[in-house]
Design a protein around this motif. Structure first.
Motif, PDB file in Angstrom:
ATOM      1  N   ARG A 136      -5.018   0.361   9.369  1.00  0.00           N
ATOM      2  CA  ARG A 136      -3.967   1.207   8.533  1.00  0.00           C
ATOM      3  C   ARG A 136      -4.011   0.474   7.224  1.00  0.00           C
ATOM      4  O   ARG A 136      -3.897  -0.818   7.207  1.00  0.00           O
ATOM      5  CB  ARG A 136      -2.613   1.198   9.191  1.00  0.00           C
ATOM      6  N   GLN A 137      -3.639   1.282   6.209  1.00  0.00           N
ATOM      7  CA  GLN A 137      -3.288   0.810   4.943  1.00  0.00           C
ATOM      8  C   GLN A 137      -2.274   1.378   4.209  1.00  0.00           C
ATOM      9  O   GLN A 137      -2.022   2.431   3.944  1.00  0.00           O
ATOM     10  CB  GLN A 137      -4.686   0.855   4.033  1.00  0.00           C
ATOM     11  N   ALA A 138      -1.205   0.472   4.167  1.00  0.00           N
ATOM     12  CA  ALA A 138       0.001   0.975   3.401  1.00  0.00           C
ATOM     13  C   ALA A 138      -0.171   0.982   1.877  1.00  0.00           C
ATOM     14  O   ALA A 138      -0.879   0.138   1.429  1.00  0.00           O
ATOM     15  CB  ALA A 138       1.337   0.407   3.944  1.00  0.00           C
ATOM     16  N   PRO A 139       0.800   1.629   1.189  1.00  0.00           N
ATOM     17  CA  PRO A 139       0.764   1.656  -0.301  1.00  0.00           C
ATOM     18  C   PRO A 139       0.779   0.372  -0.698  1.00  0.00           C
ATOM     19  O   PRO A 139       1.612  -0.435  -0.495  1.00  0.00           O
ATOM     20  CB  PRO A 139       1.857   2.458  -0.736  1.00  0.00           C
ATOM     21  N   THR A 163       4.351   3.851   8.077  1.00  0.00           N
ATOM     22  CA  THR A 163       3.889   4.827   7.310  1.00  0.00           C
ATOM     23  C   THR A 163       2.624   4.061   6.511  1.00  0.00           C
ATOM     24  O   THR A 163       2.658   2.780   6.106  1.00  0.00           O
ATOM     25  CB  THR A 163       4.806   5.099   6.164  1.00  0.00           C
ATOM     26  N   ALA A 164       1.411   4.816   6.472  1.00  0.00           N
ATOM     27  CA  ALA A 164       0.267   4.153   6.248  1.00  0.00           C
ATOM     28  C   ALA A 164      -1.016   5.329   6.265  1.00  0.00           C
ATOM     29  O   ALA A 164      -0.646   6.243   6.850  1.00  0.00           O
ATOM     30  CB  ALA A 164      -0.392   2.999   6.630  1.00  0.00           C
ATOM     31  N   ILE A 165      -2.070   5.091   5.642  1.00  0.00           N
ATOM     32  CA  ILE A 165      -3.242   5.877   6.044  1.00  0.00           C
ATOM     33  C   ILE A 165      -3.905   5.008   7.074  1.00  0.00           C
ATOM     34  O   ILE A 165      -4.177   3.813   7.148  1.00  0.00           O
ATOM     35  CB  ILE A 165      -4.248   5.865   4.747  1.00  0.00           C
ATOM     36  N   GLN A 204      -3.333  10.660   7.043  1.00  0.00           N
ATOM     37  CA  GLN A 204      -1.815   9.895   6.532  1.00  0.00           C
ATOM     38  C   GLN A 204      -1.182   9.991   7.725  1.00  0.00           C
ATOM     39  O   GLN A 204      -1.028  10.989   8.181  1.00  0.00           O
ATOM     40  CB  GLN A 204      -1.469  10.779   5.382  1.00  0.00           C
ATOM     41  N   VAL A 205      -0.027   9.050   7.871  1.00  0.00           N
ATOM     42  CA  VAL A 205       0.813   9.183   8.839  1.00  0.00           C
ATOM     43  C   VAL A 205       2.395   8.730   8.002  1.00  0.00           C
ATOM     44  O   VAL A 205       2.156   7.647   7.268  1.00  0.00           O
ATOM     45  CB  VAL A 205       0.793   7.934   9.995  1.00  0.00           C
TER      46      VAL A 205
END
Length: 122
Positions: free
Chosen positions: A38-41, A91-93, A117-118
């Protein structure tokens, strides 16, 4: 051509659950370990959980232990991520990825999905 296609993302309130799926094609799925990243902003892409090719062993990052479960169905060429007790910091992709190497080494994953996206609201 290898394709990994994620689905199941969306918007959820904190405490809720989501199930992500990743359908694989173009590779011998049962020969690959699978991982969810996962990658968060504004942050890097982190390995969240992974499963060996047989499904016999799994890895979880400390931040998701006890809340997330990875599983796979080699007959359906699909890997799943069940996410329970979701938190806003989840929250992340989310990306699924495949590796023919050591499943805990994030740098060795060679095939990637496009991400889903989650978003978890508080």
């Amino acid at each position: 051509q290898v394709q990994l296609v994620e689905s199941g993302g969306g918007l959820m309130q904190a405490g809720g659950s989501l199930r992500l799926s990743c359908a694989a094609s173009g590779l011998t799925f049962r020969s690959y370990a699978m991982g969810w990243f996962r990658q968060a902003p504004g942050k890097g892409r982190d390995l969240v959980t992974a499963i060996t090719s047989s499904g016999g062993s799994t890895y979880y990052a400390d931040s998701v232990k006890g809340r997330f479960t990875i599983s796979r169905d080699n007959a359906k060429n699909t890997v799943y991520l069940q996410m329970n007790s979701l938190k806003p910091e989840d929250t992340a992709i989310y990306y699924c990825a495949a590796t023919s190497n050591w499943y805990k080494s994030s740098s060795l994953y060679s095939y990637w999905g496009q991400g889903t996206q989650v978003t978890v609201s508080s």
